[in-house]
Motif scaffolding. Structure first.
Motif, PDB file in Angstrom:
ATOM      1  N   GLY A  31       3.541   9.732  67.700  1.00  0.00           N
ATOM      2  CA  GLY A  31       2.646  10.587  68.488  1.00  0.00           C
ATOM      3  C   GLY A  31       3.204  11.985  68.605  1.00  0.00           C
ATOM      4  N   ILE A  32       2.702  12.707  69.609  1.00  0.00           N
ATOM      5  CA  ILE A  32       3.091  14.114  69.769  1.00  0.00           C
ATOM      6  C   ILE A  32       4.532  14.190  70.291  1.00  0.00           C
ATOM      7  CG2 ILE A  32       2.538  16.332  70.810  1.00  0.00           C
ATOM      8  CD1 ILE A  32      -0.329  15.319  71.252  1.00  0.00           C
ATOM      9  N   HIS A  33       5.362  14.952  69.611  1.00  0.00           N
ATOM     10  CA  HIS A  33       6.786  15.063  69.947  1.00  0.00           C
ATOM     11  C   HIS A  33       7.103  16.332  70.734  1.00  0.00           C
ATOM     12  CE1 HIS A  33      11.096  15.954  68.989  1.00  0.00           C
ATOM     13  NE2 HIS A  33      11.214  14.679  69.268  1.00  0.00           N
ATOM     14  N   HIS A  34       6.651  17.485  70.251  1.00  0.00           N
ATOM     15  CA  HIS A  34       6.932  18.739  70.968  1.00  0.00           C
ATOM     16  C   HIS A  34       5.910  19.797  70.597  1.00  0.00           C
ATOM     17  CE1 HIS A  34       9.336  19.634  67.215  1.00  0.00           C
ATOM     18  NE2 HIS A  34       8.854  20.851  67.403  1.00  0.00           N
ATOM     19  N   VAL A  35       5.908  20.863  71.393  1.00  0.00           N
ATOM     20  CA  VAL A  35       5.094  22.039  71.087  1.00  0.00           C
ATOM     21  C   VAL A  35       6.051  23.209  70.902  1.00  0.00           C
ATOM     22  CG1 VAL A  35       4.635  22.492  73.543  1.00  0.00           C
ATOM     23  CG2 VAL A  35       3.138  23.474  71.810  1.00  0.00           C
ATOM     24  N   CYS A  36       5.812  24.000  69.866  1.00  0.00           N
ATOM     25  CA  CYS A  36       6.700  25.126  69.545  1.00  0.00           C
ATOM     26  C   CYS A  36       5.977  26.447  69.796  1.00  0.00           C
ATOM     27  CB  CYS A  36       7.137  25.039  68.086  1.00  0.00           C
ATOM     28  SG  CYS A  36       8.158  26.447  67.595  1.00  0.00           S
ATOM     29  N   ASP A  42      20.642  18.661  59.425  1.00  0.00           N
ATOM     30  CA  ASP A  42      21.407  18.428  60.663  1.00  0.00           C
ATOM     31  C   ASP A  42      20.624  17.614  61.683  1.00  0.00           C
ATOM     32  OD1 ASP A  42      19.675  20.469  61.403  1.00  0.00           O
ATOM     33  OD2 ASP A  42      21.113  21.365  62.786  1.00  0.00           O
ATOM     34  N   GLN A  43      19.305  17.517  61.495  1.00  0.00           N
ATOM     35  CA  GLN A  43      18.493  16.668  62.381  1.00  0.00           C
ATOM     36  C   GLN A  43      18.158  15.321  61.733  1.00  0.00           C
ATOM     37  OE1 GLN A  43      17.351  17.848  65.644  1.00  0.00           O
ATOM     38  NE2 GLN A  43      19.035  19.235  65.136  1.00  0.00           N
ATOM     39  N   GLU A  44      18.514  15.182  60.450  1.00  0.00           N
ATOM     40  CA  GLU A  44      18.206  13.949  59.709  1.00  0.00           C
ATOM     41  C   GLU A  44      16.714  13.607  59.770  1.00  0.00           C
ATOM     42  OE1 GLU A  44      21.291  10.808  59.892  1.00  0.00           O
ATOM     43  OE2 GLU A  44      22.266  12.063  61.397  1.00  0.00           O
ATOM     44  N   VAL A  45      15.895  14.622  59.529  1.00  0.00           N
ATOM     45  CA  VAL A  45      14.445  14.410  59.483  1.00  0.00           C
ATOM     46  C   VAL A  45      13.846  15.121  58.272  1.00  0.00           C
ATOM     47  CG1 VAL A  45      14.073  14.136  61.989  1.00  0.00           C
ATOM     48  CG2 VAL A  45      13.948  16.415  60.968  1.00  0.00           C
ATOM     49  N   ASP A  46      12.782  14.547  57.744  1.00  0.00           N
ATOM     50  CA  ASP A  46      11.909  15.258  56.816  1.00  0.00           C
ATOM     51  C   ASP A  46      10.770  15.861  57.624  1.00  0.00           C
ATOM     52  OD1 ASP A  46      13.285  14.798  54.478  1.00  0.00           O
ATOM     53  OD2 ASP A  46      12.065  13.073  53.872  1.00  0.00           O
ATOM     54  N   VAL A  47      10.356  17.078  57.244  1.00  0.00           N
ATOM     55  CA  VAL A  47       9.250  17.719  57.949  1.00  0.00           C
ATOM     56  C   VAL A  47       8.201  18.175  56.934  1.00  0.00           C
ATOM     57  CG1 VAL A  47      10.742  18.499  59.837  1.00  0.00           C
ATOM     58  CG2 VAL A  47      10.284  20.037  57.944  1.00  0.00           C
ATOM     59  N   ALA A  48       6.957  18.182  57.370  1.00  0.00           N
ATOM     60  CA  ALA A  48       5.854  18.697  56.546  1.00  0.00           C
ATOM     61  C   ALA A  48       4.945  19.502  57.464  1.00  0.00           C
ATOM     62  CB  ALA A  48       5.076  17.551  55.904  1.00  0.00           C
ATOM     63  N   PHE A  49       4.592  20.707  57.034  1.00  0.00           N
ATOM     64  CA  PHE A  49       3.745  21.586  57.830  1.00  0.00           C
ATOM     65  C   PHE A  49       2.357  21.676  57.208  1.00  0.00           C
ATOM     66  CE2 PHE A  49       7.988  23.016  59.002  1.00  0.00           C
ATOM     67  CZ  PHE A  49       7.872  23.271  60.353  1.00  0.00           C
ATOM     68  N   ILE A  77       5.584  35.592  74.606  1.00  0.00           N
ATOM     69  CA  ILE A  77       5.139  34.490  73.758  1.00  0.00           C
ATOM     70  C   ILE A  77       3.964  34.967  72.915  1.00  0.00           C
ATOM     71  CG2 ILE A  77       4.126  32.182  73.764  1.00  0.00           C
ATOM     72  CD1 ILE A  77       5.768  31.722  76.327  1.00  0.00           C
ATOM     73  N   LYS A  78       4.082  34.765  71.592  1.00  0.00           N
ATOM     74  CA  LYS A  78       3.077  35.294  70.676  1.00  0.00           C
ATOM     75  C   LYS A  78       1.966  34.294  70.354  1.00  0.00           C
ATOM     76  CE  LYS A  78       5.021  37.828  67.315  1.00  0.00           C
ATOM     77  NZ  LYS A  78       6.029  38.127  66.231  1.00  0.00           N
ATOM     78  N   LYS A  79       2.369  33.048  70.136  1.00  0.00           N
ATOM     79  CA  LYS A  79       1.367  32.041  69.744  1.00  0.00           C
ATOM     80  C   LYS A  79       1.998  30.661  69.775  1.00  0.00           C
ATOM     81  CE  LYS A  79       2.303  31.998  64.763  1.00  0.00           C
ATOM     82  NZ  LYS A  79       1.771  32.113  63.413  1.00  0.00           N
ATOM     83  N   ILE A  80       1.162  29.628  69.624  1.00  0.00           N
ATOM     84  CA  ILE A  80       1.662  28.286  69.348  1.00  0.00           C
ATOM     85  C   ILE A  80       2.016  28.267  67.861  1.00  0.00           C
ATOM     86  CG2 ILE A  80       1.086  25.832  69.190  1.00  0.00           C
ATOM     87  CD1 ILE A  80      -0.721  26.204  71.646  1.00  0.00           C
ATOM     88  N   HIS A  81       3.303  28.156  67.571  1.00  0.00           N
ATOM     89  CA  HIS A  81       3.724  28.147  66.168  1.00  0.00           C
ATOM     90  C   HIS A  81       3.360  26.822  65.503  1.00  0.00           C
ATOM     91  CE1 HIS A  81       6.483  27.902  62.704  1.00  0.00           C
ATOM     92  NE2 HIS A  81       6.336  29.215  62.659  1.00  0.00           N
ATOM     93  N   HIS A  82       3.674  25.724  66.192  1.00  0.00           N
ATOM     94  CA  HIS A  82       3.254  24.412  65.685  1.00  0.00           C
ATOM     95  C   HIS A  82       3.256  23.376  66.797  1.00  0.00           C
ATOM     96  CE1 HIS A  82       7.730  24.227  64.967  1.00  0.00           C
ATOM     97  NE2 HIS A  82       7.574  23.026  65.464  1.00  0.00           N
ATOM     98  N   VAL A  83       2.563  22.277  66.530  1.00  0.00           N
ATOM     99  CA  VAL A  83       2.615  21.074  67.353  1.00  0.00           C
ATOM    100  C   VAL A  83       3.203  19.997  66.458  1.00  0.00           C
ATOM    101  CG1 VAL A  83       1.285  19.348  68.618  1.00  0.00           C
ATOM    102  CG2 VAL A  83       0.583  21.750  68.686  1.00  0.00           C
ATOM    103  N   ALA A  84       4.283  19.355  66.928  1.00  0.00           N
ATOM    104  CA  ALA A  84       5.020  18.411  66.083  1.00  0.00           C
ATOM    105  C   ALA A  84       4.693  16.975  66.455  1.00  0.00           C
ATOM    106  CB  ALA A  84       6.514  18.658  66.219  1.00  0.00           C
ATOM    107  N   LEU A  85       4.451  16.168  65.441  1.00  0.00           N
ATOM    108  CA  LEU A  85       4.098  14.758  65.592  1.00  0.00           C
ATOM    109  C   LEU A  85       5.162  13.917  64.896  1.00  0.00           C
ATOM    110  CD1 LEU A  85       0.392  15.112  64.337  1.00  0.00           C
ATOM    111  CD2 LEU A  85       1.310  15.678  66.609  1.00  0.00           C
ATOM    112  N   VAL A  86       5.590  12.849  65.532  1.00  0.00           N
ATOM    113  CA  VAL A  86       6.530  11.924  64.896  1.00  0.00           C
ATOM    114  C   VAL A  86       5.753  10.876  64.124  1.00  0.00           C
ATOM    115  CG1 VAL A  86       8.461  10.347  65.211  1.00  0.00           C
ATOM    116  CG2 VAL A  86       8.069  12.156  66.854  1.00  0.00           C
ATOM    117  N   VAL A  87       6.153  10.645  62.871  1.00  0.00           N
ATOM    118  CA  VAL A  87       5.539   9.592  62.052  1.00  0.00           C
ATOM    119  C   VAL A  87       6.645   8.675  61.537  1.00  0.00           C
ATOM    120  CG1 VAL A  87       3.544  10.988  61.382  1.00  0.00           C
ATOM    121  CG2 VAL A  87       5.580  11.022  59.937  1.00  0.00           C
TER     122      VAL A  87
END
Lengths: 131, 131
Positions: free
Chosen positions: B75-80, B38-45, B2-12
């Motif tokens: 709130g917080i959805h997942h950690v990548c 395919d996930q039917e979501v918009d994402v913003a980083f 494991i190299k790093k936490i790539h992102h922490v994902a929040l649902v809005v």
């Protein structure tokens, strides 16, 4: 200014059992471990890149962490952002009307000055600030 | 590894409203934005140090993200976690009996190969692996 994600905190109902996935399976190493008396929790930090995964294990039924565990079950509890100046950030948040759990910095795990922002102000995310 | 936490994902529940705390108040900058069909979501980083905060906005009622929002609220959805070899990690997890949502890597946001581990195997945490 926000410098990095300092840690992502996970609630576990039992510390040694809670470590197993992260250490035995993912291969992370446990670094600092600590008992945070005023929160009645044991914490364990496992470095991942410039951040940590923090395990939080409530030791009584009265802490916020224990209440979270009772209500939502084990899982992600909060995300901690490292800032360069926590007092300036808290002043900025107050001015913007963001509800704070800690109006002033307090001493958290590792002796850092920390403050929590209320999830009502962040879109449901419990955010810790740390300097 | 494991190299790093790539992102922490929040649902809005709404993307532009969901950005406001992170950008207007905390001062983060929105980097890449994407529609994951395919996930039917918009994402913003939004970059923070070597990681990102990812906002996830479900666009239909059928995605896992939409179901999470309905059930648990924003709130917080997942950690990548970024890994150096996702296929080796998935093989290792299968051998250890860890339940996987994705048995094989699939293409996620940004064209990365990703796979989700089932929260039953992680102590209640939705973990994404990304190479």
């Amino acid at each position: 200014m926000i410098k990095k994600i300092h840690h992502v905190a996970l609630v576990v109902p039992e510390m040694e059992e809670g470590k197993k996935f992260w250490t035995e399976i993912l291969g992370l190493m446990v670094g600092r471990e600590e008992h945070v008396a005023d929160q009645e929790v044991d914490v364990a930090f496992m470095p991942v890149g410039e951040s940590d995964i923090e395990l939080l294990n409530p030791l009584s039924d009265v802490s916020g962490v224990a209440k979270f565990l009772q209500k939502r079950g084990p899982g992600i509890h909060h995300v901690c952002l490292e800032v360069d100046d926590i007092e300036a950030m808290l002043a900025h948040l107050k001015k913007a009307g963001v509800p704070l759990i800690d109006e002033e910095p307090r001493i958290g795990a590792g002796g850092h000055r920390v403050a929590f922002i209320h999830p009502k102000g962040t879109g449901g995310v419990l955010v810790e600030l740390l300097e």
